[in-house]
Design a protein around this motif. Structure first.
Motif, PDB file in Angstrom:
ATOM      1  N   PHE A  89      -4.427  -1.097  -8.016  1.00  0.00           N
ATOM      2  CA  PHE A  89      -5.823  -0.945  -7.646  1.00  0.00           C
ATOM      3  C   PHE A  89      -6.003   0.485  -7.121  1.00  0.00           C
ATOM      4  O   PHE A  89      -5.296   0.902  -6.209  1.00  0.00           O
ATOM      5  CB  PHE A  89      -6.223  -1.936  -6.552  1.00  0.00           C
ATOM      6  N   LEU A  90      -6.940   1.233  -7.688  1.00  0.00           N
ATOM      7  CA  LEU A  90      -7.089   2.649  -7.357  1.00  0.00           C
ATOM      8  C   LEU A  90      -8.501   2.967  -6.889  1.00  0.00           C
ATOM      9  O   LEU A  90      -9.447   2.678  -7.613  1.00  0.00           O
ATOM     10  CB  LEU A  90      -6.809   3.505  -8.603  1.00  0.00           C
ATOM     11  N   PRO A  91      -8.651   3.600  -5.749  1.00  0.00           N
ATOM     12  CA  PRO A  91      -7.734   3.779  -4.626  1.00  0.00           C
ATOM     13  C   PRO A  91      -7.825   2.575  -3.703  1.00  0.00           C
ATOM     14  O   PRO A  91      -8.419   1.567  -4.109  1.00  0.00           O
ATOM     15  CB  PRO A  91      -8.264   5.060  -3.958  1.00  0.00           C
ATOM     16  N   PRO A  92      -7.330   2.638  -2.445  1.00  0.00           N
ATOM     17  CA  PRO A  92      -7.369   1.457  -1.574  1.00  0.00           C
ATOM     18  C   PRO A  92      -8.767   0.902  -1.325  1.00  0.00           C
ATOM     19  O   PRO A  92      -8.920  -0.278  -1.068  1.00  0.00           O
ATOM     20  CB  PRO A  92      -6.744   1.971  -0.267  1.00  0.00           C
ATOM     21  N   ASP A  93      -9.812   1.734  -1.406  1.00  0.00           N
ATOM     22  CA  ASP A  93     -11.165   1.235  -1.153  1.00  0.00           C
ATOM     23  C   ASP A  93     -11.943   0.981  -2.438  1.00  0.00           C
ATOM     24  O   ASP A  93     -13.147   0.754  -2.421  1.00  0.00           O
ATOM     25  CB  ASP A  93     -11.938   2.220  -0.274  1.00  0.00           C
ATOM     26  N   ALA A  94     -11.254   1.005  -3.578  1.00  0.00           N
ATOM     27  CA  ALA A  94     -11.937   0.833  -4.863  1.00  0.00           C
ATOM     28  C   ALA A  94     -12.341  -0.614  -5.084  1.00  0.00           C
ATOM     29  O   ALA A  94     -11.724  -1.537  -4.566  1.00  0.00           O
ATOM     30  CB  ALA A  94     -11.035   1.291  -6.000  1.00  0.00           C
ATOM     31  N   PRO A 123       0.518   5.297  -8.328  1.00  0.00           N
ATOM     32  CA  PRO A 123      -0.458   6.385  -8.221  1.00  0.00           C
ATOM     33  C   PRO A 123      -0.652   6.832  -6.765  1.00  0.00           C
ATOM     34  O   PRO A 123      -0.226   6.163  -5.831  1.00  0.00           O
ATOM     35  CB  PRO A 123      -1.748   5.757  -8.775  1.00  0.00           C
ATOM     36  N   GLU A 124      -1.324   7.935  -6.610  1.00  0.00           N
ATOM     37  CA  GLU A 124      -1.616   8.459  -5.273  1.00  0.00           C
ATOM     38  C   GLU A 124      -2.552   7.511  -4.529  1.00  0.00           C
ATOM     39  O   GLU A 124      -3.563   7.064  -5.079  1.00  0.00           O
ATOM     40  CB  GLU A 124      -2.264   9.839  -5.398  1.00  0.00           C
ATOM     41  N   HIS A 125      -2.199   7.184  -3.298  1.00  0.00           N
ATOM     42  CA  HIS A 125      -3.041   6.373  -2.410  1.00  0.00           C
ATOM     43  C   HIS A 125      -3.578   5.132  -3.119  1.00  0.00           C
ATOM     44  O   HIS A 125      -4.739   5.073  -3.515  1.00  0.00           O
ATOM     45  CB  HIS A 125      -4.201   7.207  -1.874  1.00  0.00           C
ATOM     46  N   CYS A 126      -2.735   4.130  -3.288  1.00  0.00           N
ATOM     47  CA  CYS A 126      -3.167   2.929  -4.000  1.00  0.00           C
ATOM     48  C   CYS A 126      -2.658   1.669  -3.311  1.00  0.00           C
ATOM     49  O   CYS A 126      -1.697   1.684  -2.541  1.00  0.00           O
ATOM     50  CB  CYS A 126      -2.679   2.956  -5.447  1.00  0.00           C
ATOM     51  N   LEU A 127      -3.347   0.588  -3.589  1.00  0.00           N
ATOM     52  CA  LEU A 127      -2.888  -0.753  -3.263  1.00  0.00           C
ATOM     53  C   LEU A 127      -2.333  -1.365  -4.529  1.00  0.00           C
ATOM     54  O   LEU A 127      -2.847  -1.119  -5.621  1.00  0.00           O
ATOM     55  CB  LEU A 127      -4.053  -1.634  -2.783  1.00  0.00           C
ATOM     56  N   PHE A 128      -1.294  -2.191  -4.405  1.00  0.00           N
ATOM     57  CA  PHE A 128      -0.852  -2.924  -5.581  1.00  0.00           C
ATOM     58  C   PHE A 128      -0.243  -4.256  -5.181  1.00  0.00           C
ATOM     59  O   PHE A 128       0.285  -4.420  -4.095  1.00  0.00           O
ATOM     60  CB  PHE A 128       0.105  -2.105  -6.460  1.00  0.00           C
ATOM     61  N   GLN A 129      -0.396  -5.199  -6.084  1.00  0.00           N
ATOM     62  CA  GLN A 129       0.151  -6.542  -5.887  1.00  0.00           C
ATOM     63  C   GLN A 129       1.411  -6.690  -6.719  1.00  0.00           C
ATOM     64  O   GLN A 129       1.411  -6.395  -7.910  1.00  0.00           O
ATOM     65  CB  GLN A 129      -0.865  -7.592  -6.313  1.00  0.00           C
ATOM     66  N   LEU A 130       2.482  -7.130  -6.093  1.00  0.00           N
ATOM     67  CA  LEU A 130       3.701  -7.438  -6.815  1.00  0.00           C
ATOM     68  C   LEU A 130       3.804  -8.962  -6.890  1.00  0.00           C
ATOM     69  O   LEU A 130       3.904  -9.629  -5.868  1.00  0.00           O
ATOM     70  CB  LEU A 130       4.930  -6.842  -6.122  1.00  0.00           C
ATOM     71  N   SER A 131       3.734  -9.487  -8.103  1.00  0.00           N
ATOM     72  CA  SER A 131       3.730 -10.934  -8.315  1.00  0.00           C
ATOM     73  C   SER A 131       5.099 -11.397  -8.767  1.00  0.00           C
ATOM     74  O   SER A 131       5.657 -10.866  -9.727  1.00  0.00           O
ATOM     75  CB  SER A 131       2.688 -11.314  -9.377  1.00  0.00           C
ATOM     76  N   VAL A 145       0.853  -1.183   0.000  1.00  0.00           N
ATOM     77  CA  VAL A 145       0.000   0.000   0.000  1.00  0.00           C
ATOM     78  C   VAL A 145       0.892   1.238   0.000  1.00  0.00           C
ATOM     79  O   VAL A 145       1.891   1.305   0.710  1.00  0.00           O
ATOM     80  CB  VAL A 145      -0.961   0.011   1.209  1.00  0.00           C
ATOM     81  N   HIS A 146       0.518   2.196  -0.832  1.00  0.00           N
ATOM     82  CA  HIS A 146       1.225   3.476  -0.914  1.00  0.00           C
ATOM     83  C   HIS A 146       0.231   4.559  -0.534  1.00  0.00           C
ATOM     84  O   HIS A 146      -0.775   4.751  -1.215  1.00  0.00           O
ATOM     85  CB  HIS A 146       1.754   3.692  -2.334  1.00  0.00           C
ATOM     86  N   ASN A 147       0.488   5.269   0.560  1.00  0.00           N
ATOM     87  CA  ASN A 147      -0.453   6.256   1.067  1.00  0.00           C
ATOM     88  C   ASN A 147      -0.059   7.696   0.758  1.00  0.00           C
ATOM     89  O   ASN A 147      -0.687   8.626   1.251  1.00  0.00           O
ATOM     90  CB  ASN A 147      -0.615   6.086   2.588  1.00  0.00           C
ATOM     91  N   GLY A 148       0.970   7.882  -0.043  1.00  0.00           N
ATOM     92  CA  GLY A 148       1.426   9.222  -0.357  1.00  0.00           C
ATOM     93  C   GLY A 148       1.003   9.673  -1.731  1.00  0.00           C
ATOM     94  O   GLY A 148       0.173   9.045  -2.396  1.00  0.00           O
TER      95      GLY A 148
END
Length: 201
Positions: free
Chosen positions: A149-154, A178-186, A113-116
């Protein structure tokens, strides 16, 4: 791989080797982290609506568990598990994701998760002591794939950004967070990687 996993636990189920069909209770709508813990270093997969994961294969002695990101609609789901060892599946809320502040190192597949603000980041695969596995990594069979995934609650707002680290034998690739996002690194279960923020956009 960090993150407040215990506080965000939504559901847990355990099983033995073989094929299993699981009826899951309704989980909160939005992103859910699916964590797999195995008793042995054996093959494992999970299939379900909107979910396909070959994760969970990191050796238990590494003391970590691989995690994948699943966007749910708040309804009960059926998933199929295929395993060659005893296993546990844990479903967590997004607050269990590994925070990306400056730099994060992990192995296998994980959710960050990136919150910035929007930023550029570099993902780099580390050298492996086994020459055969290291060649797989450098050949790109284990190249990093980032699912944003944009944003964390999307819900169901997924943008694919597949990173190819094969060019000229490079072991790293630049991508945008992106700003405030979750992402999966596979990545493959033998691949250790580091993601580093290199500057705001």
């Amino acid at each position: 791989m960090t993150g407040d996993r215990s506080a965000a636990l939504l559901h847990e189920v355990c099983g033995k080797p073989g094929k299993h069909k699981l009826e899951l209770p309704p989980l909160p709508a939005g992103p859910v982290l699916v964590e797999a813990r195995l008793a042995e270093d054996e093959s494992f997969s999970v299939k379900g609506e909107g979910l396909f994961c070959g994760f969970g294969q990191v050796s238990p002695e590494k003391g970590v568990a691989e995690r994948a990101l699943w966007c749910t609609d708040g309804e009960g789901k059926t998933v199929k598990v295929k395993a060659k060892t005893e296993w546990a599946l844990r479903f967590h809320g997004p607050e269990a994701a590994t925070p990306l502040v400056d730099s994060v190192t992990g192995v296998g597949t994980d959710v960050l998760v990136h919150n910035g603000p929007a930023a550029d980041a570099v993902v780099r695969s580390h050298e492996h002591p086994d020459p055969f596995l290291d060649k797989l990594i450098t050949d790109g069979l284990n190249n990093a794939q980032v699912d944003l995934f944009l944003p964390p609650d999307a819900m169901h707002k997924k943008q694919w950004d597949v990173l190819d680290v094969r060019r000229a034998g490079k072991r790293e690739a630049l991508f945008t967070v992106p700003e405030h996002c979750l992402f999966q690194l596979s990545a493959g279960p033998w691949c250790e990687w580091t993601v580093t923020l290199v500057g705001e956009r």
